[in-house]
Enzyme design. Sequence first.
Site, PDB file in Angstrom:
ATOM      1  N   HIS A 154       0.811  -1.211   0.000  1.00  0.00           N
ATOM      2  CA  HIS A 154       0.000   0.000   0.000  1.00  0.00           C
ATOM      3  C   HIS A 154       0.845   1.263   0.000  1.00  0.00           C
ATOM      4  O   HIS A 154       0.430   2.301  -0.505  1.00  0.00           O
ATOM      5  CB  HIS A 154      -1.026  -0.038   1.134  1.00  0.00           C
ATOM      6  CG  HIS A 154      -2.154  -0.945   0.784  1.00  0.00           C
ATOM      7  ND1 HIS A 154      -2.160  -2.265   1.129  1.00  0.00           N
ATOM      8  CD2 HIS A 154      -3.257  -0.739   0.030  1.00  0.00           C
ATOM      9  CE1 HIS A 154      -3.245  -2.828   0.629  1.00  0.00           C
ATOM     10  NE2 HIS A 154      -3.925  -1.929  -0.040  1.00  0.00           N
TER      11      HIS A 154
ATOM     12  N   GLU B 158     -11.228 -10.848  -4.315  1.00  0.00           N
ATOM     13  CA  GLU B 158      -9.783 -10.726  -4.081  1.00  0.00           C
ATOM     14  C   GLU B 158      -9.226 -11.862  -3.241  1.00  0.00           C
ATOM     15  O   GLU B 158      -8.047 -11.882  -2.909  1.00  0.00           O
ATOM     16  CB  GLU B 158      -9.440  -9.368  -3.468  1.00  0.00           C
ATOM     17  CG  GLU B 158     -10.197  -8.998  -2.229  1.00  0.00           C
ATOM     18  CD  GLU B 158      -9.867  -7.578  -1.738  1.00  0.00           C
ATOM     19  OE1 GLU B 158      -8.891  -6.977  -2.206  1.00  0.00           O
ATOM     20  OE2 GLU B 158     -10.619  -7.085  -0.876  1.00  0.00           O
TER      21      GLU B 158
ATOM     22  N   ASP C 100      -4.610  -8.318  -4.091  1.00  0.00           N
ATOM     23  CA  ASP C 100      -4.758  -9.369  -3.083  1.00  0.00           C
ATOM     24  C   ASP C 100      -4.994 -10.730  -3.718  1.00  0.00           C
ATOM     25  O   ASP C 100      -4.556 -11.750  -3.186  1.00  0.00           O
ATOM     26  CB  ASP C 100      -5.910  -9.024  -2.128  1.00  0.00           C
ATOM     27  CG  ASP C 100      -5.448  -8.012  -1.093  1.00  0.00           C
ATOM     28  OD1 ASP C 100      -4.353  -8.198  -0.534  1.00  0.00           O
ATOM     29  OD2 ASP C 100      -6.165  -7.019  -0.861  1.00  0.00           O
TER      30      ASP C 100
ATOM     31  N   CYS D 293      -9.905  -3.431 -10.213  1.00  0.00           N
ATOM     32  CA  CYS D 293      -9.380  -2.217  -9.576  1.00  0.00           C
ATOM     33  C   CYS D 293      -8.013  -2.413  -8.925  1.00  0.00           C
ATOM     34  O   CYS D 293      -7.533  -1.529  -8.233  1.00  0.00           O
ATOM     35  CB  CYS D 293     -10.375  -1.658  -8.566  1.00  0.00           C
ATOM     36  SG  CYS D 293     -10.697  -2.774  -7.196  1.00  0.00           S
TER      37      CYS D 293
HETATM   38  C1  PEP Z   1      -6.702  -5.150  -4.503  1.00  0.00           C
HETATM   39  O1  PEP Z   1      -6.478  -5.955  -3.598  1.00  0.00           O
HETATM   40  O2  PEP Z   1      -6.417  -5.379  -5.698  1.00  0.00           O
HETATM   41  C2  PEP Z   1      -7.307  -3.839  -4.209  1.00  0.00           C
HETATM   42  C3  PEP Z   1      -7.684  -3.034  -5.166  1.00  0.00           C
HETATM   43  O3  PEP Z   1      -7.414  -3.476  -2.916  1.00  0.00           O
HETATM   44  P1  PEP Z   1      -6.181  -3.007  -2.022  1.00  0.00           P
HETATM   45  O4  PEP Z   1      -5.006  -2.809  -2.933  1.00  0.00           O
HETATM   46  O5  PEP Z   1      -6.591  -1.769  -1.337  1.00  0.00           O
HETATM   47  O6  PEP Z   1      -5.988  -4.151  -1.097  1.00  0.00           O
HETATM   48 MG    MG Z   2      -7.369  -5.662  -1.682  1.00  0.00          MG
END
Ligand code: PEP
Ligand code: MG
Length: 585
Positions: free
Chosen positions: A209, A454, A478, A525
């Site tokens: 992140h 995910e 994820d 996403c």
């Molecule tokens: C993902 O896991 O691809 C996602 C978009 O959520 P995050 O990156 O916030 O875990």
């Molecule tokens: Mg995620």
Amino acid sequence: MTFSVHGLAVSRGIAMGRAVLVASSRADVAHYFIDPSKTVEEIQRVRAARDAVAEEIARVQRDLPKDAPHELSALLDVHLMLLQDEQLISGIKHWITDRLYNAEWALTTQYEIIARQFDDMEDEYLRERKADLEQVVERILGFMKGVASPVLPAGRARRQPRQQDLLLDDTLDVPLVLIAHDISPADMLQFKQSLFVGFATDVGGKTSHTAIVARSLDIPAVVGARSASQLIEQDDWVIIDGDAGVLIVDPSPIILAEYGFKKRQGELERQRLNRLKHTPAVTLDGQKVDLLANIEMPDDTAGAMAVGAVGVGLFRSEFLFMGRAGKLPGEQEQYLAYRKAVEGMQGLPVTIRTVDIGSDKPLDKLTDRTQDGQLNPALGLRAIRWSLADPPMFLTQLRAILRAAAHGQVNLLVPMLAHASEIRQTLSLIDRARAELDNKGIDYGPVQLGAMIEIPAAALTLKLFLKYFDFLSIGTNDLIQYTLAIDRADEAVAHLYDPCHPAVLRLIADTIAQCNAQGKSVSLCGEMAGDVGMTRLLLGLGLRSFSMHPSQILAVKQQILRADAGKLKGWAEEVLDSDAPAALL
Ligand code: PEP
Ligand code: MG
């Protein structure tokens, strides 16, 4: 002497500047430039805090009982001595006067320099004095918190040029790059209106992140650069090559010129892409594709609108919850934030994901790399699990989102669902949130309900999700992590974090295909959506909605405009069946 450090490329482009080393534990210290007219005042702020600390220590010493161990008094003497240390004081003055650093930044910068010197000392007793210095600095910082800080001024530091300065920038506005061991996503956000033109950390994977926030800052960045923060010294000249994932330290004039050229090429390319802003994202064979934005804060909608995003596909609401010392945002605060995002998108849809705290997104500081003693936070109480463990907190967020939906088109997205029981509990809490608002006569709007896909278990039981939700969103960051058992934030296994692993592609392909077959809308996403190397494959697999950070939207659009989705279909099947899909891309 020039040397390079290799890491993982996370955010494109070339940045060149002087290194500012920020220790992880200090990332929450304010970093800003002061107005040149305020240097005396700023030095006075540190001085006042230092005097207050000295006074306090002297008082403690005076009040020590007669039978107190001698060591205690000796320790206080050491602290008093450190407070008067000439190197500390002159260094702080230097950073404030010559660089226009704010007082806290100047203090912690000088602390880092002296702390390194302590680390290098042969004598164990002296080496251990580093801890005393840290305590003293901590106390000064504490005192300064109580002293009013000047308003954040804009602008850059001006200082005496070195040879590289002249080569780089004839305005003598010296660019700065941030170098740190590790920075939590929450602390990264502090750098959002940042002075820094690039950044690098020792740890982290491409989809950690921290890397995602770095990408959202839209500055060249490298993570997983192992010992960068040890090898690079405060003020070193550093080139951050965000395309190759390399840091070049103390570059020679020839290397600087080379990278200066590359940088300008990149800027020209960006300008060219900018012309696509108003062009609809349609393939050569007429397939319309939605390009949506991922955002972390309500203000990010401006960046999304600026590149022509057709909505927000992922608002990571957890960023509203971070770095608040455990005091979570209430319903009204959240409502105003969501409403701001909705209004910022001027009638376009906004997908608000419920809080996804946990794993590498702790509420507060990264203490070590685990959380609250959890054995394996990525597999622990994260995202919807965390929400369901605290229904009043979750209901507060749900009410806020529902209320924001009265102001525009809102989709409510739930992260990390895997179990039917979690789906049922979530839906029932959404009903309850509505009922609570009804009871109080508070206005709210309709929302489309979505689930993140995910966790492999979710992708493999898609029928269940299709039954309960209006739309699905594939979280590849994820999905890859959990399918391949690779911690996305761990640079030691980053080479195995493979978006093109056949198992990952199979789960993505099946999810898209089943949604398309049922006419259910599906988006992707994860970071894969913004990777131009994956655009053709995802189009071939039938994906028509991509959500990514705004900075990637135009480059992905360019790929879409050049693609023939019909022709890509057969090729995508071949890629899916291959043992080595990456070789075919
Ligand atoms: C993902 O896991 O691809 C996602 C978009 O959520 P995050 O990156 O916030 O875990
Ligand atoms: Mg995620």
